[in-house]
Design a protein around this motif. Sequence first.
Motif, PDB file in Angstrom:
ATOM      1  N   VAL A 386       0.849  -1.194   0.000  1.00 57.38           N
ATOM      2  CA  VAL A 386       0.000   0.000   0.000  1.00 57.38           C
ATOM      3  C   VAL A 386       0.880   1.236   0.000  1.00 57.38           C
ATOM      4  CG1 VAL A 386      -1.928  -1.159   1.123  1.00 57.38           C
ATOM      5  CG2 VAL A 386      -0.121  -0.120   2.508  1.00 57.38           C
ATOM      6  N   GLU A 387       0.250   2.404  -0.097  1.00 57.09           N
ATOM      7  CA  GLU A 387       1.001   3.661  -0.157  1.00 57.09           C
ATOM      8  C   GLU A 387       1.410   4.075   1.256  1.00 57.09           C
ATOM      9  OE1 GLU A 387      -1.601   6.318  -2.095  1.00 57.09           O
ATOM     10  OE2 GLU A 387      -1.528   5.269  -4.025  1.00 57.09           O
ATOM     11  N   VAL A 388       2.447   3.418   1.779  1.00 53.15           N
ATOM     12  CA  VAL A 388       2.883   3.652   3.163  1.00 53.15           C
ATOM     13  C   VAL A 388       3.378   5.076   3.350  1.00 53.15           C
ATOM     14  CG1 VAL A 388       4.418   2.831   5.005  1.00 53.15           C
ATOM     15  CG2 VAL A 388       3.471   1.228   3.351  1.00 53.15           C
ATOM     16  N   ASN A 389       4.005   5.645   2.334  1.00 50.88           N
ATOM     17  CA  ASN A 389       4.583   6.982   2.442  1.00 50.88           C
ATOM     18  C   ASN A 389       3.516   8.022   2.793  1.00 50.88           C
ATOM     19  OD1 ASN A 389       6.518   8.998   2.304  1.00 50.88           O
ATOM     20  ND2 ASN A 389       6.300   9.256   0.089  1.00 50.88           N
ATOM     21  N   ASP A 390       2.392   7.963   2.034  1.00 49.58           N
ATOM     22  CA  ASP A 390       1.311   8.934   2.287  1.00 49.58           C
ATOM     23  C   ASP A 390       0.591   8.628   3.598  1.00 49.58           C
ATOM     24  OD1 ASP A 390       1.945  10.153  -0.096  1.00 49.58           O
ATOM     25  OD2 ASP A 390       0.439   9.039  -1.257  1.00 49.58           O
ATOM     26  N   ILE A 391       0.335   7.324   3.842  1.00 47.44           N
ATOM     27  CA  ILE A 391      -0.404   6.940   5.054  1.00 47.44           C
ATOM     28  C   ILE A 391       0.381   7.314   6.308  1.00 47.44           C
ATOM     29  CG2 ILE A 391      -1.271   4.965   6.369  1.00 47.44           C
ATOM     30  CD1 ILE A 391      -2.071   3.684   3.752  1.00 47.44           C
ATOM     31  N   SER A 392       1.711   7.171   6.257  1.00 45.40           N
ATOM     32  CA  SER A 392       2.518   7.503   7.443  1.00 45.40           C
ATOM     33  C   SER A 392       2.394   8.985   7.793  1.00 45.40           C
ATOM     34  CB  SER A 392       3.980   7.118   7.206  1.00 45.40           C
ATOM     35  OG  SER A 392       4.521   7.886   6.132  1.00 45.40           O
ATOM     36  N   ARG A 393       2.337   9.867   6.784  1.00 45.25           N
ATOM     37  CA  ARG A 393       2.179  11.302   7.039  1.00 45.25           C
ATOM     38  C   ARG A 393       0.796  11.594   7.614  1.00 45.25           C
ATOM     39  NH1 ARG A 393       4.806  11.643   1.865  1.00 45.25           N
ATOM     40  NH2 ARG A 393       6.936  12.462   2.075  1.00 45.25           N
ATOM     41  N   GLU A 394      -0.218  10.897   7.074  1.00 48.14           N
ATOM     42  CA  GLU A 394      -1.584  11.111   7.556  1.00 48.14           C
ATOM     43  C   GLU A 394      -1.747  10.634   9.002  1.00 48.14           C
ATOM     44  OE1 GLU A 394      -4.136   9.238   4.743  1.00 48.14           O
ATOM     45  OE2 GLU A 394      -3.392  10.391   3.044  1.00 48.14           O
ATOM     46  N   THR A 452      -7.554   2.231   3.047  1.00 51.07           N
ATOM     47  CA  THR A 452      -6.996   1.222   2.124  1.00 51.07           C
ATOM     48  C   THR A 452      -8.054   0.377   1.436  1.00 51.07           C
ATOM     49  OG1 THR A 452      -6.788  -0.393   3.929  1.00 51.07           O
ATOM     50  CG2 THR A 452      -4.894   1.056   3.518  1.00 51.07           C
ATOM     51  N   LYS A 453      -9.320   0.536   1.877  1.00 48.38           N
ATOM     52  CA  LYS A 453     -10.420  -0.241   1.308  1.00 48.38           C
ATOM     53  C   LYS A 453     -10.207  -1.740   1.506  1.00 48.38           C
ATOM     54  CE  LYS A 453     -11.614   3.162  -2.222  1.00 48.38           C
ATOM     55  NZ  LYS A 453     -10.741   4.204  -1.681  1.00 48.38           N
ATOM     56  N   VAL A 454      -9.624  -2.129   2.605  1.00 44.93           N
ATOM     57  CA  VAL A 454      -9.432  -3.527   2.989  1.00 44.93           C
ATOM     58  C   VAL A 454     -10.158  -3.732   4.304  1.00 44.93           C
ATOM     59  CG1 VAL A 454      -7.775  -5.322   3.613  1.00 44.93           C
ATOM     60  CG2 VAL A 454      -7.210  -3.680   1.819  1.00 44.93           C
ATOM     61  N   ASP A 455     -11.105  -4.663   4.327  1.00 43.63           N
ATOM     62  CA  ASP A 455     -11.901  -4.884   5.531  1.00 43.63           C
ATOM     63  C   ASP A 455     -11.121  -5.611   6.617  1.00 43.63           C
ATOM     64  OD1 ASP A 455     -14.067  -3.641   4.336  1.00 43.63           O
ATOM     65  OD2 ASP A 455     -14.849  -5.529   3.490  1.00 43.63           O
TER      66      ASP A 455
END
Length: 469
Positions: A386-394, A452-455
Amino acid sequence: MEQKDLVKKPTEAAAGSRWHEELKTFLRGRFSLEDDKADREEVVQVISKGVEFRGVNLWVLIFATLTASLGLNVNSAAVIIGAMLISPIMGPIMGVGFSLGVNDFELLKKSLRNLSLMFIVAITTSTLYFLLTPISSAQSELLARTMPTTYDVLIALTGGLAGMVALTRTDRNSTVIPGVAIATALIPPLCTAGFGIATGQLKFFLGAFYLFFINSVFIALATYIIVRFLKYEKKTFIDPIRERNVKRLMMVITLLTFIPSVIVGIHIVKVSIFEAITDKYVAQVFNFPHTRVIECNKTFNSGKTPSQIELVLIGESLSEETIENTRAQMEGFGLRNTELIIRQASTADKIDFKSLQDSYVELIDEKNNKIKEMTSLLKRYKVTNVEVNDISREVGAITNNIKSISLMKGITFDVKGNPGDTTLVCVVMPVKGSANSEIDRETLIRWLRARTKVDNVKLFVEGNPESTK
């Protein structure tokens, strides 16, 4: 008036007679073989020397056989021609014809003995070569020596006539003898016969030996004809009884030698005539606008067994009425005792292009559906980050007690290897000095599911082995 006519007629007759004699004299002078004619004893000496088979002649024959075998093996016409030029095998053959023409029984025995020895040596040499050579396939030059035709008979006869005429001249340095050696081709058939023995193919041996036999017999026959035409003196015997016995024996040998060749020659002529008539018949009768003859097999049979013409047609099928009409025309071409076999595509054999096109469309649709199914399945089983870079900032903006975060999306499998749902695994490291309880897991999990749209989300906090769904 009548007296003048009587005087005129004898004068015209005399003039015509004179013209006829002058023409005969002219032709006799042009076609005479008396000029540059060698002495009989000189010709006998030359023939006797060519009959000898020992020393140089023996080795030359072996080398010529090896050269011809190499030429046949690599399919080189130039090498085969060279082998014909150096081969000494024509000497005994011409010796047979010459001895029969002058009643020289001793020379006949010597010629036949040396011819047999030459045959054995050539066959043995070529057989050994083809047993040792790594190239065992039959090339076109080999195949050409397995099917004698009428032309081979005529070539042997005319070549033998030319060779004997040149041999009876005082000047024997002309190109006639080498030319005859090339035209009559005696050594290549023997090499082909050796190939048949070495490879175990009887048809090659029989066909090549057949060609050698024809060439030998008709060269000897041509030699005999020239000897008798030149009126060479025949050998006489002191004992009349022995002379009679020798003549009878020579007559028997002559008949046993020439009668089979005549029978063979007649058969070859019949085959050639049959094939020529067949070609003419097929070209004229089977000239249809939408049907073509792509193959014509001709089999000539003599006697009660009918000959056969087998045709393979392509294009529009001919009706039975049309085929019967073509058969009815065979008698007009002289093909009376001949069976016509026609092979063509029937209605059931025709290609249904519409059905073929529909089948291809169905096949393509099936392939496309399979591709879509495989693509969907690939997306399902494909493991991606997944897009860890963006999620980590969020995450850093949402809470201040998380130092780092790791995310991985993958497939969950049961113990039987069956794939399950997609799972998001999240590992967080809290800020040093903060308690684990300070991380709001439920809020973080709900946010990750939405982000992430993962349940199915698995959250792990370093320093605490528990996980939260």
